[in-house]
Design a protein around this motif. Structure first.
Motif, short mmCIF file in Angstrom:
data_model
loop_
_atom_site.label_atom_id
_atom_site.label_comp_id
_atom_site.label_asym_id
_atom_site.label_seq_id
_atom_site.Cartn_x
_atom_site.Cartn_y
_atom_site.Cartn_z
N ASP A 106 0.70 -0.92 0.13
CA ASP A 106 -0.13 -0.35 -0.15
C ASP A 106 0.62 1.12 -0.29
O ASP A 106 1.44 1.66 1.17
CB ASP A 106 -0.76 -0.21 1.13
N GLY A 235 -3.42 0.18 -9.19
CA GLY A 235 -3.91 -1.07 -8.44
C GLY A 235 -4.55 -0.31 -7.37
O GLY A 235 -4.48 -1.10 -6.20
N VAL A 236 -5.67 0.31 -7.40
CA VAL A 236 -5.92 0.92 -5.99
C VAL A 236 -7.34 0.69 -6.34
O VAL A 236 -7.45 0.14 -7.14
CB VAL A 236 -6.93 3.05 -6.33
N THR A 237 -7.92 0.73 -5.40
CA THR A 237 -9.11 0.00 -3.70
C THR A 237 -9.42 1.51 -3.15
O THR A 237 -9.12 2.23 -2.85
CB THR A 237 -8.00 -0.50 -2.83
N ARG A 238 -11.04 1.43 -3.91
CA ARG A 238 -12.07 2.19 -3.08
C ARG A 238 -12.75 1.89 -2.49
O ARG A 238 -13.67 1.01 -2.09
CB ARG A 238 -12.54 2.24 -4.17
N ASP A 239 -13.02 3.21 -1.25
CA ASP A 239 -14.62 2.74 -0.69
C ASP A 239 -15.87 2.65 -1.35
O ASP A 239 -15.45 3.56 -2.48
CB ASP A 239 -14.16 3.25 0.91
N ASP A 240 -17.08 2.89 -0.61
CA ASP A 240 -18.52 2.63 -0.52
C ASP A 240 -18.77 4.13 -1.50
O ASP A 240 -19.61 4.08 -2.03
CB ASP A 240 -19.29 2.62 0.24
N ILE A 244 -10.62 6.80 -2.55
CA ILE A 244 -9.00 5.74 -3.00
C ILE A 244 -8.52 5.82 -1.38
O ILE A 244 -8.56 6.64 -0.40
CB ILE A 244 -7.70 6.52 -3.67
N LYS A 246 -6.52 2.81 -1.23
CA LYS A 246 -5.76 1.65 -0.87
C LYS A 246 -4.66 1.94 -2.29
O LYS A 246 -5.89 2.31 -3.01
CB LYS A 246 -5.69 1.01 -0.92
N ALA A 247 -3.60 1.27 -2.75
CA ALA A 247 -3.06 1.75 -3.85
C ALA A 247 -1.24 0.84 -3.89
O ALA A 247 -1.59 0.78 -2.68
CB ALA A 247 -2.89 2.97 -4.31
N ARG A 248 -1.67 -0.03 -4.40
CA ARG A 248 -0.34 -1.11 -4.88
C ARG A 248 0.76 0.05 -5.40
O ARG A 248 1.57 -0.55 -5.65
CB ARG A 248 -0.57 -2.19 -5.22
N GLU A 595 -0.80 -2.12 -13.27
CA GLU A 595 -0.80 -1.86 -12.47
C GLU A 595 -1.59 -0.43 -13.42
O GLU A 595 -2.13 0.00 -12.60
CB GLU A 595 0.54 -1.21 -11.74
#
Length: 952
Positions: A106, A235-240, A244, A246-248, A595
């Motif tokens: 992260d 490589g991002v992760t988003r919430d509801d 953003i 998290k990101a790789r 990515e």
């Protein structure tokens, strides 16, 4: 009626036969007399040839190696060349982007950001090794730091929202004093900008605080310009809520300024012609940039190995503008040692083939001279072509292999003719010069057909529109011609001296040592291994009825597979194939692909020399059309922003109502000095070298551009239509109908333009080469049926080569195009030598026509087959080490040459004898024929076909 027609045709066929017979005798007479002159005065001929070679080498004083990729790989009449030259002269400066990607579990964790900031700080402080020291601030693209305006004059909550803008409403004098007093800063796209590159600030924050600050950031705190930081994460992760969290991976982009007027490709280019356009100072800084990142990667790896904490698994991947040129050039020339070793192995092989296992018949120096002739031909080709102003290119590295293949083949043919002459008892009592002349009369005619055909094929191939291939074909034509000339002069002269040495029983390695007790060399070719193998194979298998049927069946099957593969052979070239898979650039591209999978190539639409005030609605519509186009994304639409700016601040409708020219100039100036429009300033150029001045109307506009990105393409079947679609879209607006200049340009077009025409070039070059083969064999052989069978063998070989290229996973590209051009020269030899030998075997009236043809086919293969096979083996041996090469160029050449050798030998040594032994033409020789040698006639007939027993 049919009888009358046949009766009328026979005299015509008889005339053609007599023409072919006359040409054959005249050619042999010419070479007999030439051989006689050389053999009588060998040292004089060697000295004369040496002087001419030395004089030709003088042309190398004008040697010039082309390193400019635009003049090597792109058709000179293409739109890309025209547009690039226009951009260079109009802009005279531009930018290039250096990047690195930092990866972690992260990257938004505080520890990861601290590591990233350490690396960023190292790069900012890095300097080149050479003097004067070049730092980041010396080469970066600088922009005004407008943070003061954002903080003091704008809306702190959203300083870039449409509406009130200080540039439009504040007094110009007051506003411009602030603008002109602003310092300039380096344009660096980095998420560290959010924390102003401050490690202390980053270390004091929690993960939640970092996420909140990142998602709220819209403006660069250090520069004051709007910034989309989310584009830098992969490589991002988003919430509801879509934030953003998290990101790789995170990408950092360094924007470098390039002055095109200072570009010198002789300084910054490379021998492979793959270097990027850059100046010396940028080139030096890129070197320090790459060194620092390499050290950072090593340190991260060491930390990861020492730590057991998986959260400490950080990596960095990087590229610079010079990366592709450095790595591709190194990979091409990295395997020079393999090439040299291959040549050494080939030389040993040639010596073993030419020699017998005794000190007298050791052909050490003859082998050296054979290789010397090939090397001399290559050097002479460089000298003559340099004298004519033809540049040397990177693909010319493959030329020595082709010359070795052809030259060594000629050497084997000469030795085969010499052994044939000495195998006949009536020639053994003749003086050495006459025997050498007889050998050359047989060999010279054979190698003339192949060599001159190759020369003409390469001359025609030089008409290609690809500059590198054009130059290569010219060098190849000169090299093949000089190889041929040196083989029939210098080599024959030394061959005479070597034969004198052997007959004087002097040592083949140390000629000063004699062996008086050595018996006379054996002159019995029928006792040789090659003779016995050929007899066993052809008498018992190839020339039998079952053998013929099997060979024809296999040939048809191969042709069918070749046809299927050829129709499926794709036109595809990726410059990344030049890169070894273990290079740092390949690793960077792999990470970027995984990515950041949706990032396409950058491009621009340029509009120049139009009435921008009157044509502005068209430009606006063009911008919006590009935004909606399926091939484009991330369009930087300055025209839309300009319309909003004018409407919000001056209540004018710039879209539907035409602005007066004075209004347009005033509004454009204010727009380009505004907070929302300043980022577009580099998209404009003004007439007569005028510069934009704050507070004054904009000068007459010369050029404006629209930046965009192509969508992510995966194959030529997507990117070529995408390129053409962009050009067609721009053309439909008719902005160039009144003398304006409108175009779409991208650096990647250099590859795409070549990709678009390469398949047409391959087909065109192969067709022209086949026409040359037919034309030259018709002139030199003059026996139409023989010409047809030679052409058929060449055509079948090329069909099989192209088809099996597909099955081997190869494609049509610049490298394979050159390889196929070389293939024509090689595959002609196999068929032409056998067909020529068949025509010149003496016929006999003692056998029926079918038996006579079979006997002549066997004699032809006996005489020339081993020479052809040994020549192919020498070429394959020299290239065998290239199969282990890291370079895409050499691996491709090896694959194509291997296919050419396999299929060329199949059609030349198996199919052609089957065809000739079944329906071949009658011989051009009959008992008692002579050639004119000075004031006397010399008998030159070959072995009588009646003396050859064949199984029925």
């Amino acid at each position: 009626m049919e009888i009358e027609e046949k009766t009328e045709q026979r005299p015509q066929l008889g005339k053609l036969y007599r023409v072919a017979q006359a040409i054959s005798l005249r050619v042999e007479s010419f070479y007999y007399n030439l051989g006689l002159q050389i053999a009588r005065r060998p040292k004089r001929w060697m000295l004369g040839c040496s002087i001419l070679v030395v004089l030709c080498i003088g042309g190398a004083l004008r040697f010039r190696q082309e390193k400019n990729p635009l003049k090597l790989w792109v058709p000179p009449d293409s739109d890309f060349i025209r547009d690039t030259e226009w951009l260079m002269s109009t802009f005279q400066e531009g930018v290039k982007i250096e990047s690195f990607i930092f990866t972690a579990d992260d990257v938004l964790e505080p520890r990861a950001l601290l590591r990233l900031n350490e690396i960023t700080a190292r790069l900012i402080d890095a300097q080149s090794q050479n003097s004067p020291k070049i730092a980041w601030t010396d080469v970066c693209f600088k922009v005004p730091i407008v943070t003061v305006i954002s903080q003091q004059l704008g809306d702190p909550a959203n300083p870039y929202k449409p509406g009130f803008d200080p540039a439009a409403h504040l007094p110009p004098r007051f506003y411009c004093e602030i603008i002109n007093s602003l310092p300039s800063g380096c344009y660096l796209l980095s998420i560290m900008d959010i924390w102003e590159f401050n490690s202390t600030l980053i270390g004091s924050m929690t993960k939640e605080g970092i996420v909140d600050r990142f998602n709220a950031a819209r403006v660069s705190p250090t520069l004051g310009h709007p910034m989309n930081f989310t584009e830098l994460l992969g490589g991002v992760t988003r919430d509801d809520s879509g934030r953003i969290v998290k990101a790789r991976a995170v990408k950092t982009r360094w924007i470098v300024h390039v002055n095109f007027t200072g570009v010198d490709m002789d300084q910054t280019g490379n021998d492979a012609g793959t270097a990027d356009w850059t100046t010396r100072d940028v080139y030096e800084w890129e070197g320090s940039f790459l060194r620092e990142l390499e050290e950072a990667q090593v340190e991260l790896n060491q930390r990861r190995e020492k730590s057991n904490d998986s959260s400490d698994a950080y990596s960095v991947y990087y590229e610079a503008g010079r990366s592709f040129g450095d790595i591709s050039s190194d990979s091409i020339f990295h395997d020079i040692d393999k090439l040299v070793l291959g040549i050494v192995i080939m030389s040993i092989y040639v010596m073993l083939i030419l020699s017998k296992f005794n000190w007298i018949e050791l052909r050490f120096w003859l082998t050296f001279v054979a290789m010397f002739c090939i090397t001399g031909a290559f050097i002479v080709a460089i000298g003559l072509c340099s004298l004519a102003g033809i540049p040397y290119g990177p693909v010319h590295t493959s030329l020595p292999f082709m010359l070795m293949g052809l030259g060594v083949d000629d050497t084997f043919v000469m030795m085969a003719s010499w052994e044939e002459v000495n195998s006949q008892l009536r020639h053994l009592g003749k003086p050495l010069p006459e025997r050498v002349a007889l050998a050359l009369s047989h060999a010279g005619a054979a190698i003339s057909v192949t060599s001159l055909t190759d020369v003409v094929a390469f001359v025609i191939g030089a008409s290609t529109i690809l500059p590198s291939l054009n130059s290569f074909c010219i060098y190849a034509a000169v090299g093949v011609l000089v190889t041929f000339v040196l083989q029939v002069t210098f080599f024959v002269a030394f061959f005479t001296l070597d034969c004198e040495r052997a007959e004087s029983k002097r040592n083949g390695l140390l000629p000063c040592v004699t062996h008086p007790s050595f018996g006379s060399p054996t002159k019995r070719p029928h006792e040789s291994v090659s003779w016995k193998v050929i007899d066993a194979l052809y008498v018992n298998v190839v020339l039998t009825t079952p053998g013929k049927l099997a060979i024809v069946a296999v040939t048809v099957a191969l042709a069918a597979l070749g046809a299927v593969g050829s129709t499926r052979l794709e036109q595809w070239f990726d410059p990344m194939w030049f890169l070894p898979k273990d290079s740092y650039l390949s690793e960077y591209l792999a990470v970027r692909e995984s990515e950041f999978p949706k990032v396409g190539f950058e491009a621009n639409v340029f509009v120049s020399d139009v009435d921008f005030v009157r044509q502005f609605p068209k430009i606006l519509n063009l911008s919006r059309t590009m935004q909606a186009a399926p091939f484009a994304e991330s369009v930087k639409n300055w025209a839309d922003d300009f319309v909003e700016f004018v409407e919000a601040n001056f209540h004018k409708d710039a879209e539907n109502g035409t602005l007066a020219e004075s209004e347009f100039s005033v509004y454009l100036s204010k727009f380009l000095y505004s907070r929302v429009g300043a980022k577009y300033r580099r998209n404009f150029r003004f007439a007569d070298g005028n510069n934009l001045t704050c507070g004054e109307p904009a000068p007459k506009l010369l050029m404006a551009s629209i930046d965009f990105n192509f969508v992510k393409f995966t194959s030529p079947y997507e990117w070529i239509p995408g390129m053409d679609g962009a050009k067609d879209t721009v053309a439909t607006f008719g902005l160039d109908s009144e003398g304006g200049f409108v175009t779409v340009w991208s650096e990647v077009f250099a590859s795409w333009v070549t990709d678009k025409v390469i398949s047409q070039e391959v087909v065109r070059n192969l067709i022209l080469a086949l026409v040359c083969v037919m034309g030259m064999t018709a002139i030199l052989v003059a026996e139409l049926q023989t010409c047809f069978w030679i052409l058929s063998c060449v055509l079948l070989t090329l069909l099989d080569v192209c088809g099996f290229m597909y099955f081997w996973g190869m494609t049509i590209d610049v490298v394979s195009c050159i390889g196929l051009e070389l293939a024509v020269g090689l595959c002609v030899d196999y068929a032409a030598h056998v067909a020529h030998a068949f025509l010149n075997v003496s016929s006999s009236g003692n056998l029926e026509p079918r038996a006579d043809r079979s006997a002549r086919a066997l004699i032809a293969v006996r005489h020339i087959g081993s020479a052809v096979l040994f020549g192919a083996g020498s070429t394959l041996l020299a290239l065998s080490l290239l199969s282990l090469s890291r370079a895409y160029v050499f691996r491709t050449f090896f694959k194509i040459f291997l296919l050419v050798i396999i299929f060329g030998l199949w059609h030349g040594l198996l199919l052609l004898p089957v065809v000739l032994s079944t329906i071949g033409p009658r011989s051009l020789r009959s008992d008692g024929q002579y050639v004119q040698a000075g004031d006397k006639q010399v008998q030159v007939e070959r072995v009588d076909a009646a003396a050859v027993p064949l199984n029925k």
